[in-house]
Design an enzyme around this catalytic site. Structure first.
Site, PDB file in Angstrom:
ATOM      1  CE1 TYR A  22      -0.070   2.624   9.866  1.00 18.50           C
ATOM      2  CE2 TYR A  22       0.624   0.511  10.761  1.00 18.50           C
ATOM      3  CZ  TYR A  22      -0.336   1.297  10.157  1.00 18.50           C
ATOM      4  OH  TYR A  22      -1.564   0.771   9.847  1.00 18.50           O
ATOM      5  CG  HIS A  65      -1.711  -1.205   1.435  1.00 16.06           C
ATOM      6  ND1 HIS A  65      -2.035  -1.707   2.679  1.00 16.06           N
ATOM      7  CD2 HIS A  65      -2.265  -2.054   0.532  1.00 16.06           C
ATOM      8  CE1 HIS A  65      -2.761  -2.810   2.537  1.00 16.06           C
ATOM      9  NE2 HIS A  65      -2.914  -3.040   1.236  1.00 16.06           N
TER      10      HIS A  65
END
Length: 463
Positions: A129, A66
């Site tokens: 993240y 992605h």
């Protein structure tokens, strides 16, 4: 214990950060994101706004590829993962790949548009993240098939044995991916003298003048798609120095030169674009023989005061350039064109002789802007004028006359006080000479003002 260090990768902007992990009998501790230390190493100060966690119950869980439209800083909290990245950005590095194994001692900074994918190598793997935009379920972005043959990712666990979502199984091949375009450039005040120069230097930029975007109108600012831009060049300005001393002019000067840049600064922080703003020698009182960027602000009149306020507002943005200039000449009405018209008409004017500075052609300002942005020069304030010996307005007028075939002696002299007698004029700085040392230290080579003047009169000043 390993020291904090950074490794470059073949994918532009993608960097691996090796993290010190402090271990004892109880477990381990690490500084997962440490802004001061990591930005000093070279990790971009990307301004994270959200922290996400991904828990993978079983070994072989595989996610991606992605390419979200934001930057991220990825690290492992528990277990180990095999990670792979594919550049899905428009440009020469499209399709370039990199892969490595991540554990608690390794993190990776992933720029916007680089496709990322992760395969858990242990049960109960957790990775986190940081991202610098808020995740939205309806946000479109490129994706790539995990088994794309051109990417050639060497998955440790074969994909036919991996746990993969149905959506990720149907992602397109690299040949079918529409690359992510870079964030665009916007020129505000695009139809003024400087704006026209910037348009020539940044031909792919979007352009907006007051009709398209009134930066003094809160509703117009709120409706503009700022998230689509990575660079905003604010060439809008109120430059009527004398009219700024009037009641109406004062309001306009502060609205355009101070309040609007402050609003752009707020938007720059919110949307993470680099803001370039253009300032003036009028922020100084002109008593120094040369003005460095570090000199304290000391404007004499409303125009200079409003410009100084705008400078201070823009300087509050981390990613900013304030480019301070003087005596601007470009396409449109300006002193050089006026003197050229008088020379051709046979007029012999008297010109102020006790204000000293350097001309700045919009080609020079625009070229310096591109240089600062593209070389990644340190953010901050830079003086920019053409180079060469300082000249008075009278000396410049004589140079124009000579280049137009007239005798320079046809230009007379008058002092500032004599010229202003009986007129409602704002005070001008006596010395507008700006030091060019800081700009030169970035590797920029300035064009000498008299050479630029000759070229301008030959090619641009037609009346």
């Amino acid at each position: 214990m390993m020291e904090l260090r950074l490794d470059e990768t073949p994918v532009p902007g993608l960097v691996v950060v090796h993290l010190p992990v402090h271990e004892d009998s109880r477990g381990w501790f690490k500084e997962n994101w440490q802004r001061e230390k990591m930005t000093a190493l070279g990790v971009p100060d990307f301004g994270p706004v959200q922290n996400n966690m991904s828990f993978n119950a079983r070994r072989g869980t595989t996610r991606g590829v992605h390419a979200e439209p934001w930057d991220k800083f990825v690290s492992v909290a528990s277990g180990r993962v095999f990670a792979a990245w594919v550049d899905l950005r428009e440009g020469p590095s499209f399709g370039r790949t990199f892969h490595c194994e991540l554990g608690p001692d390794t993190a990776v900074f992933v720029p916007r548009g680089i496709g990322n994918s992760y395969q858990a190598l242990e049960d109960g793997t957790v990775y986190s993240y940081l991202v610098n935009d808020h995740w939205r379920p309806d946000q479109p972005y490129p994706a790539l098939h995990l088994g794309d043959p051109d990417a050639g990712i060497p998955w440790p666990i074969p994909l036919d044995e991996a746990d993969i979502s149905e959506k990720d199984r149907t992602n397109p091949l690299l040949t079918e991916v529409t690359p992510m375009r870079p964030r665009r450039t916007l020129i505000v005040g695009a139809h003024g003298q400087l704006g026209r120069g910037l348009r020539a230097e940044f031909p792919q930029a979007d352009c907006a003048d007051r009709e398209e975007l009134d930066i003094t109108d809160p509703a117009a600012l709120a409706s503009w798609p700022w998230h689509e831009y990575g660079l905003v060049l604010n060439a809008a300005g109120y430059t009527a120095v004398d009219e700024a001393e009037s009641d109406a002019g004062r309001v306009l000067a502060w609205a355009i030169n101070a309040h609007a840049p402050a609003q752009l600064a707020l938007l720059a922080r919110q949307h993470r674009f680099t803001l370039v703003h253009y300032s003036s020698d009028y922020v100084f009182d002109g008593t120094a023989s040369e003005h460095a960027e570090s000199e304290g602000l000391s404007p004499l009149g409303v125009y200079g005061q409003s410009k100084a306020a705008g400078d201070l507002a823009v300087a509050s943005v981390a990613a900013h350039y304030v480019i301070r200039t003087s005596w601007v000449v470009g396409e449109g009405r300006n002193f050089v064109r006026t003197m050229a018209s008088l020379a051709r008409a046979g007029v012999s004017p008297s010109v102020v002789c006790d204000q000293v500075g350097r001309l700045t052609f919009t080609t020079e300002l625009s070229r310096a802007t591109r240089h600062l942005v593209e070389t990644g020069a340190p953010y901050g304030t830079y003086n920019c004028t053409n180079s060469g010996p300082p000249m008075s307005w009278a000396e410049i007028a004589r140079a124009v006359f000579r280049l137009c075939g007239r005798d320079g002696a046809d230009v007379g002299e008058v002092t500032s006080a004599e010229y202003a007698a009986g007129k409602a004029l704002a005070r001008r700085p006596g010395c507008s000479v700006l030091s060019l040392d800081r700009l030169r230290d970035t590797g920029f080579s300035s064009t000498e003002a008299t050479a630029a003047l000759a070229d301008y009169l030959e090619h641009a000043a037609t009346g």
